[in-house]
Design an enzyme around this catalytic site. Structure first.
Site, mmCIF file in Angstrom:
data_model
loop_
_atom_site.group_PDB
_atom_site.id
_atom_site.type_symbol
_atom_site.label_atom_id
_atom_site.label_comp_id
_atom_site.label_asym_id
_atom_site.label_seq_id
_atom_site.Cartn_x
_atom_site.Cartn_y
_atom_site.Cartn_z
ATOM 1 N N SER A 68 -29.557 18.501 -12.196
ATOM 2 C CA SER A 68 -29.842 18.072 -13.572
ATOM 3 C C SER A 68 -28.855 18.669 -14.564
ATOM 4 O O SER A 68 -28.296 19.752 -14.350
ATOM 5 C CB SER A 68 -31.251 18.496 -13.977
HETATM 6 N N1 SAH Z 1 -34.744 19.355 -10.032
HETATM 7 C C1 SAH Z 1 -33.383 19.089 -9.578
HETATM 8 C C2 SAH Z 1 -32.926 17.696 -9.869
HETATM 9 C C3 SAH Z 1 -33.649 16.744 -9.067
HETATM 10 S S1 SAH Z 1 -32.997 15.127 -8.885
HETATM 11 C C4 SAH Z 1 -32.439 20.146 -10.163
HETATM 12 O O1 SAH Z 1 -32.876 21.264 -10.314
HETATM 13 O O2 SAH Z 1 -31.266 19.854 -10.396
HETATM 14 C C5 SAH Z 1 -34.520 14.379 -8.369
HETATM 15 C C6 SAH Z 1 -35.024 14.794 -7.001
HETATM 16 O O3 SAH Z 1 -36.295 14.201 -6.850
HETATM 17 C C7 SAH Z 1 -34.172 14.310 -5.833
HETATM 18 O O4 SAH Z 1 -33.843 15.391 -5.017
HETATM 19 C C8 SAH Z 1 -35.085 13.327 -5.106
HETATM 20 O O5 SAH Z 1 -34.913 13.319 -3.699
HETATM 21 C C9 SAH Z 1 -36.459 13.847 -5.496
HETATM 22 N N2 SAH Z 1 -37.546 12.860 -5.434
HETATM 23 C C10 SAH Z 1 -37.523 11.544 -5.782
HETATM 24 N N3 SAH Z 1 -38.728 10.990 -5.593
HETATM 25 C C11 SAH Z 1 -39.553 11.979 -5.129
HETATM 26 C C12 SAH Z 1 -40.921 12.030 -4.752
HETATM 27 N N4 SAH Z 1 -41.729 10.962 -4.806
HETATM 28 N N5 SAH Z 1 -41.433 13.211 -4.328
HETATM 29 C C13 SAH Z 1 -40.648 14.330 -4.271
HETATM 30 N N6 SAH Z 1 -39.357 14.332 -4.599
HETATM 31 C C14 SAH Z 1 -38.796 13.178 -5.042
#
Ligand code: SAH
Length: 217
Positions: A68
């Site tokens: 992010s």
């Molecule tokens: N929090 C992260 C950014 C995450 S990007 C950071 O610190 O940079 C979003 C993430 O959500 C991805 O890794 C994706 O695989 C996950 N994701 C998407 N749908 C999801 C779901 N239903 N349950 C759990 N994780 C999910």
């Protein structure tokens, strides 16, 4: 030793500069700024992207996912921040584990669920190596939250859905808040506070997150 090498010192300085820019951009909470200052963002991405680790941008982490934008990481923390240290926070979407590591600086325990087993294993190894012992990762579908560990003092969702899943609201402590991006092409951060059986809803800034996907992979 490595932290005192030239590379470590350079990244400490560039990280401080990043935090300064985040403050200028509107992150005001001192505890959140200090959390961002303590977590070495460059260790959460591929070495090839090292030189961009402290730029104000999201970056690819593989599997079509991203780390992010640091402003968003700070803003999400500010939205859930309370005076007392938070006891137990849930994050949905661990990705590389960066937001979870920042959250671990302002709460006693962080649970974070990730649907992608490869990202989950990499993040788990990374966080363990770095000594973040109060972060616990789970391979699970975030649409169901994490009932076993509920209720939570706060829930952060780091992927966008078309609606706020009711089940997540039911896993909040009374008086606790959830913040998540809602929308498809155009998204905004929605904050929901639970008050007994009622909820208060606020809309905040426009954002751009990857989608919250259904099921495990
Ligand atoms: N929090 C992260 C950014 C995450 S990007 C950071 O610190 O940079 C979003 C993430 O959500 C991805 O890794 C994706 O695989 C996950 N994701 C998407 N749908 C999801 C779901 N239903 N349950 C759990 N994780 C999910």
């Amino acid at each position: 030793m490595a932290e005192n090498s030239g590379v470590g010192m350079t990244s400490d300085r560039t990280r401080l500069r990043m935090v300064k820019r985040l403050e200028e951009a509107g992150i005001k909470n001192p505890a959140v700024l200090s959390a961002l200052e303590r977590v070495p963002r460059h260790k959460f991405i591929d070495e090839a992207l090292d030189s961009r680790a402290y730029e104000l941008m999201s970056l690819p982490i593989g599997y079509g996912q991203t780390i992010s934008h640091p402003f968003i990481v700070g803003r999400l923390c500010e939205h859930i921040f309370q005076e007392l240290p938070l006891q137990r926070v849930l994050e949905i979407g661990s990705g590389c584990g960066y937001q979870a590591a920042v959250l671990s600086q302002i709460s006693n325990e962080v649970f974070s669920v990730e649907r992608n087993i490869n990202l989950l294993s990499e993040a788990r190894i990374r966080l363990r190596k770095m000594g973040y012992r109060n972060v616990h990762l789970r391979h699970a579908d975030g649409y169901s939250g994490l009932k076993k560990m509920a209720p939570f003092d706060a829930i952060i969702v780091t992927a966008a859905a078309e609606f706020v899943p009711d089940i997540l609201i039911s896993q909040l402590k009374d008086g606790a808040s959830l913040v998540m991006p809602v929308g498809t092409d155009s998204q905004e951060l929605i904050k929901i506070k639970r008050n007994g059986d009622n909820t208060d809803k606020e809309s905040h800034e426009k954002v751009k997150f990857v989608p919250l996907l259904k099921g495990l992979s």
